[in-house]
Scaffold this active site. Structure first.
Site, mmCIF file in Angstrom:
data_model
loop_
_atom_site.group_PDB
_atom_site.id
_atom_site.type_symbol
_atom_site.label_atom_id
_atom_site.label_comp_id
_atom_site.label_asym_id
_atom_site.label_seq_id
_atom_site.Cartn_x
_atom_site.Cartn_y
_atom_site.Cartn_z
ATOM 1 N N HIS A 103 0.825 -1.196 0.000
ATOM 2 C CA HIS A 103 0.000 0.000 0.000
ATOM 3 C C HIS A 103 0.865 1.254 0.000
ATOM 4 O O HIS A 103 0.546 2.211 -0.694
ATOM 5 C CB HIS A 103 -0.912 0.022 1.223
ATOM 6 C CG HIS A 103 -2.207 -0.693 0.999
ATOM 7 N ND1 HIS A 103 -3.390 -0.035 0.840
ATOM 8 C CD2 HIS A 103 -2.487 -2.011 0.880
ATOM 9 C CE1 HIS A 103 -4.360 -0.907 0.649
ATOM 10 N NE2 HIS A 103 -3.838 -2.119 0.672
ATOM 11 N N HIS A 104 1.919 1.266 0.798
ATOM 12 C CA HIS A 104 2.818 2.407 0.775
ATOM 13 C C HIS A 104 4.167 2.017 1.369
ATOM 14 O O HIS A 104 4.302 1.013 2.067
ATOM 15 C CB HIS A 104 2.231 3.602 1.540
ATOM 16 C CG HIS A 104 2.525 3.599 3.007
ATOM 17 N ND1 HIS A 104 1.705 3.000 3.921
ATOM 18 C CD2 HIS A 104 3.557 4.110 3.726
ATOM 19 C CE1 HIS A 104 2.215 3.153 5.144
ATOM 20 N NE2 HIS A 104 3.336 3.823 5.043
ATOM 21 N N GLN A 166 10.068 1.424 5.833
ATOM 22 C CA GLN A 166 8.797 0.973 6.406
ATOM 23 C C GLN A 166 7.856 0.605 5.259
ATOM 24 O O GLN A 166 7.616 1.423 4.363
ATOM 25 C CB GLN A 166 8.166 2.085 7.248
ATOM 26 C CG GLN A 166 6.807 1.730 7.836
ATOM 27 C CD GLN A 166 6.053 2.971 8.272
ATOM 28 O OE1 GLN A 166 5.433 3.644 7.467
ATOM 29 N NE2 GLN A 166 6.128 3.285 9.559
ATOM 30 N N HIS A 238 -1.765 14.465 3.845
ATOM 31 C CA HIS A 238 -2.144 13.214 4.507
ATOM 32 C C HIS A 238 -3.255 13.444 5.515
ATOM 33 O O HIS A 238 -3.150 14.285 6.408
ATOM 34 C CB HIS A 238 -0.948 12.595 5.222
ATOM 35 C CG HIS A 238 -1.322 11.387 6.045
ATOM 36 N ND1 HIS A 238 -1.676 10.201 5.472
ATOM 37 C CD2 HIS A 238 -1.434 11.208 7.386
ATOM 38 C CE1 HIS A 238 -1.969 9.327 6.423
ATOM 39 N NE2 HIS A 238 -1.837 9.924 7.600
#
Length: 871
Positions: A103-104, A166, A238
């Site tokens: 997803h990211h 991450q 965001h």
């Protein structure tokens, strides 16, 4: 004997260099393809190779070491120490991930990772010291590119010593086959000192509360800037699910200058700042997030779970090296009253269709760290929706029968709310040299209006005519648009008018302009070409036209609001100048209106609310004319150009472009019939494209298809075996402006030696290399034996002299190492491909504008030279 030793030495050097060719993946940054490398059970992240890119540059692969997440919305981290102690600069990022799996990704820089394990659950933390965000990748979002001369400083005494990656894994159903994931990012680093240092400025609200059911809630952030000047070049927004729009500004002397504005429900990667913005001592940085509490039954607070919210505005900047600060934050609102003057655009949500929003939002875990001022910061983990998928290309749907429809000159295309194709054509009327006089007054009124239905509604699957209208209304149809309510908006260049038509209404609902009267004031048009209607405000945009050079804006009820644009001056066309503004498309996510500036061969984009110029998209492949443009939500732009002038080589074709970068992603042409003068293009969100041709009197349908000739992949998208098309993409030099795409023939001279597949057996490689060496050794022994017999004692001297010359060529003048490029280049027939370091600088130079003949379609009083056609 010495000669034999020299020959053996040469062979060993060649063998060594050949082996290194298999180990050294030079193509990582020199020849970039839109694909991850082939990975089997082993990941490059396990070996963590440092890849040499010359004397000063190197690449660093940061990959997950073969992980298999067990549950959805898993966040995994891994760290990699910078392999050098001295200062280095990150100058480019290349994602190695698939949206099917990831997803990211976020890449952090710090000195003390939270764990020393190969990888760990990010809930344990990312870094124990202060960390800086260096890079963010979202599902199919455009890559982040740094301007020339700008780099993130790492290593040395003050830079980060570790990179922490991450990765957020969304739906783990992609891992049902238990395969291992190796997603990550490849960095391009250099030891060359960069004059400008990049950094990150984070603006974040920490105390916003969203009451349940509240329709609009604003979260405002503002801080004084009290450091050396910084220059902004990218931004990222965001929020979680309740966010509607996030905007950031510089406030100087009461003037608000937009940094960036975006829907947080679109890909949340870094987007380029469209106009250069500098921040100086005493300026104020301000940001606003607009939320809604509708659908919630309890208060929503700022936090790290899926039910919480966030309001973040990231700014990427650069500063002079001697004053550089790598990371800054703002978490307060120093002047709430100032937001009474915030531009209205900050309060207008950017519409995003439901299928654009990712299917699963998941959890938003945040790692809380303390900054120097003890402000509580949260590092976001988020997920992105699928938008730009570059593993496809556009091809004609050869079984679609619509290509055989009996039509007049096809001037306009649009899609109605049901996704049916709507065609605007001229029936038995044509635009020719007798249509207008020198004052642009229509001369064929005696023919009467077109007796056929000029608007046809077509079933997109089988091309059956579902409905038709427009009989006895028009003389020379041109542009067509359909608003969100399904009303038709059309232009007629003979009548010099714009019409709004209801689907089932026989009379127009609204008419703009005076019938058969050309003009240039608020009440007249001169051959208007196209119309677009804003889905939010209802404002009407008219491109006017063949004999005016302007965009005119009206309110929903037809009241004049404003206009902008002027005729192109002599020389290079300037922003806001037009030579036939021919086609319009709205880009709601960015609040922009883009115009096909036909005779200037370019696309110009403007802020739809103000008419302020934002960008130009121009490529050499466009040629001299660009007829039409169409945008689809999610960031894709489609266009068609005109026939080449005599002596020009750019073919007539369709283009698919990345709106954010302006880069051409694909081109397309029909299989059945040929483009003669493609006049309009329209695309749907599933990447189905329709092109209407005014000369061929034809409409083609194109669909997106897989780009690979053969592909065998895991469902999660990490490739196991993949054979891509022969086409390669040469990475152009990093620029702020969009980079032109050059023809494949020009790309050929930039080919590089590609990395050998990791799947090739070492034994096989060794065997293939040893066999010719054994043969060469046998030949060398035989030659020495023959020469010893012929020359006797002189043999050693002759062999030594010959070997020395060859070895000298291999090493090169003044060189201490092997240079096969120089050696082979001494042979006239040999190409240096693959041995010299590739120049990555692209060319966007325009060709000379030689005069060409008219393409025979429509005739109007010609614009300034070169003489061009009308359409």
């Amino acid at each position: 004997m010495a000669g034999l030793i020299n020959n053996l030495l040469i062979l060993l050097l060649v063998f060594q260099n050949t082996c290194l060719g298999f180990k050294n993946p030079l193509s990582v940054f020199k020849r970039y393809k839109d694909t991850t490398r082939s990975l089997s059970s082993e990941c490059l992240g396990n070996n963590r190779p440092v890849i040499s890119l010359g004397l000063t540059d190197f690449a660093l692969d940061i990959r997950m070491p073969g992980v298999t997440p067990k549950q959805s919305d898993t966040y995994l981290c891994m760290s990699l120490r910078l392999p050098v102690d001295e200062e280095a600069y990150v100058v480019d990022f290349r994602p190695q991930a698939s949206m099917d799996t990831v997803h990211h990704m976020l890449l952090f820089g710090c000195n003390v990772p939270s764990s020393t394990e190969n990888y760990w659950d990010c809930d344990e933390g990312i870094c124990t010291d202060k960390s800086n965000i260096l890079y963010a990748w979202a599902r199919n979002a455009p890559p982040t590119r740094l301007p020339k001369g700008v780099g993130f400083k790492v290593g040395g005494e003050t830079g980060s010593k570790y990179f922490v990656l991450q990765v957020h894994y969304g739906d783990v159903s992609a891992f049902r086959d238990k395969h291992k994931d190796c997603s990550g990012v490849t960095l391009h680093l250099t030891h060359q000192r960069q004059p400008l240092i990049a950094g990150m400025y984070l603006m974040m609200s920490v105390n916003t509360v969203i009451p349940p059911g509240e329709k609009v809630v604003d979260a405002d952030i503002a801080c004084h800037y009290q450091k050396y000047p910084m220059h902004l070049f990218a931004y990222r927004v965001h929020t979680h699910r309740l966010g509607k729009v996030v905007s950031g500004y510089r406030v100087r002397n009461g003037q608000w200058t937009l940094i960036g504005r975006q829907s947080p429900q679109l890909p949340q990667a870094f987007y380029p700042v469209e106009h250069p913005v500098d921040i100086s001592f005493g300026d104020t940085l301000a940001a606003r997030c607009v939320f809604t509490g509708e659908g919630r039954t309890t208060e929503t607070h700022i936090g790290g779970t899926a039910s919480d919210e966030m309001c973040n505005f990231y700014i990427m900047y650069y500063m002079e090296a001697k004053h550089a600060v790598s990371y800054m934050t703002c978490t307060q609102n120093i002047n709430p009253d100032m937001f009474r003057n915030i531009p209205q655009e900050a309060n207008i949500p950017i519409p995003v269709k439901s299928d654009m929003i990712m299917m699963t939002h998941g959890h938003h875990h945040e790692e809380t760290k303390k900054t120097d001022d003890s402000s509580s910061l949260k590092q976001p983990k988020r997920e992105e929706e699928e938008v730009l998928d570059q593993d496809f290309h556009i091809e004609e749907a050869v079984d679609w029968p619509g290509v055989n429809l009996k039509l007049g000159q096809v001037s306009g295309l649009a899609l109605d709310p049901k996704n049916n194709l709507v065609i605007f054509h001229r029936g038995d009327h044509v635009w020719d040299r007798n249509s207008f006089d020198s004052s642009f007054v229509y001369q064929q009124r005696g023919l009467g209006p077109i007796e056929q239905n000029t608007i046809l509604v077509i079933d997109p699957s089988n091309a059956e005519v579902l409905d038709s209208t427009g009989k006895n209304l028009f003389y020379l149809p041109h542009g067509l648009s359909i608003d969100k309510d399904g009303n038709y908006w059309v232009t007629d260049v003979a009548l010099h008018q714009v019409f709004k038509l209801g689907v089932h209404d026989k009379e127009p609902l609204l008419i703009l302009g005076r019938s058969l009267q050309p003009g240039s004031d608020k009440n007249h048009f001169c051959q208007p070409t196209d119309v677009a209607v804003d889905p939010v405000t209802g404002n009407i945009y008219v491109s006017d036209g063949y004999c005016n050079s302007r965009i005119v804006v009206f309110s929903p009820n037809g009241m004049f609001i404003m206009q902008w644009g002027e005729e192109t001056s002599v020389g290079k066309a300037k922003p806001g100048q037009f030579r036939i503004p021919h086609s319009l498309t709205l880009v709601p996510e960015f609040g922009q209106l883009c115009v096909a500036d036909r005779e200037n061969g370019r696309i110009q984009c403007f802020r739809s609310e103000t008419g302020e110029f934002t960008r130009e998209i121009k490529h050499k492949l466009f040629g001299r004319e660009l007829f039409a443009v169409s945008y689809i939500p999610g960031g894709l732009l489609f266009a068609v150009n005109g026939m080449p002038y005599p002596g020009d080589i750019e073919p007539v074709q369709g283009f698919m472009m990345n709106f954010s970068t302006g880069e051409i992603m694909d081109t397309f042409i029909p299989v059945r019939k040929n483009f003669e003068m493609p006049h309009d293009v329209v695309a749907s969100e599933d990447k189905t494209v329709y092109v209407g041709d005014v000369h061929a009197k034809t409409v083609w349908k194109f669909t997106s298809t897989e780009k690979m000739e053969h592909r065998s992949v895991k469902k999660a998208g990490i490739e196991v075996q993949e054979i891509k098309e022969a086409e390669t993409v040469i990475e152009a030099k990093l620029k702020n402006k969009p980079v032109s795409t050059e023809s494949p023939k020009k790309w050929e001279k930039h080919h590089m030696v590609e990395q050998a597949s990791p799947g090739i057996s070492f034994v096989l490689i060794t065997t293939l290399l040893i066999i010719p060496i054994v043969v060469l050794l046998a030949i060398a022994v035989f030659i020495r034996w023959r020469k010893t017999r012929v020359y006797g004692a002189d043999a050693d001297h002759k062999l030594e002299s010959s070997s020395g010359r060859i070895l000298g060529r291999l090493q090169g003048k003044g060189s201490g190492g092997l240079n096969l490029g120089n050696f082979f280049a001494s042979h006239k027939s040999y190409s240096r491909k693959g041995f010299d370091r590739l120049s990555t600088e692209g060319s966007d130079q325009e060709k000379d504008e030689d005069d060409g003949t008219d393409s025979e379609e429509e005739y109007s009083a010609p614009p300034p030279p070169p003489v061009s056609s009308s359409s």
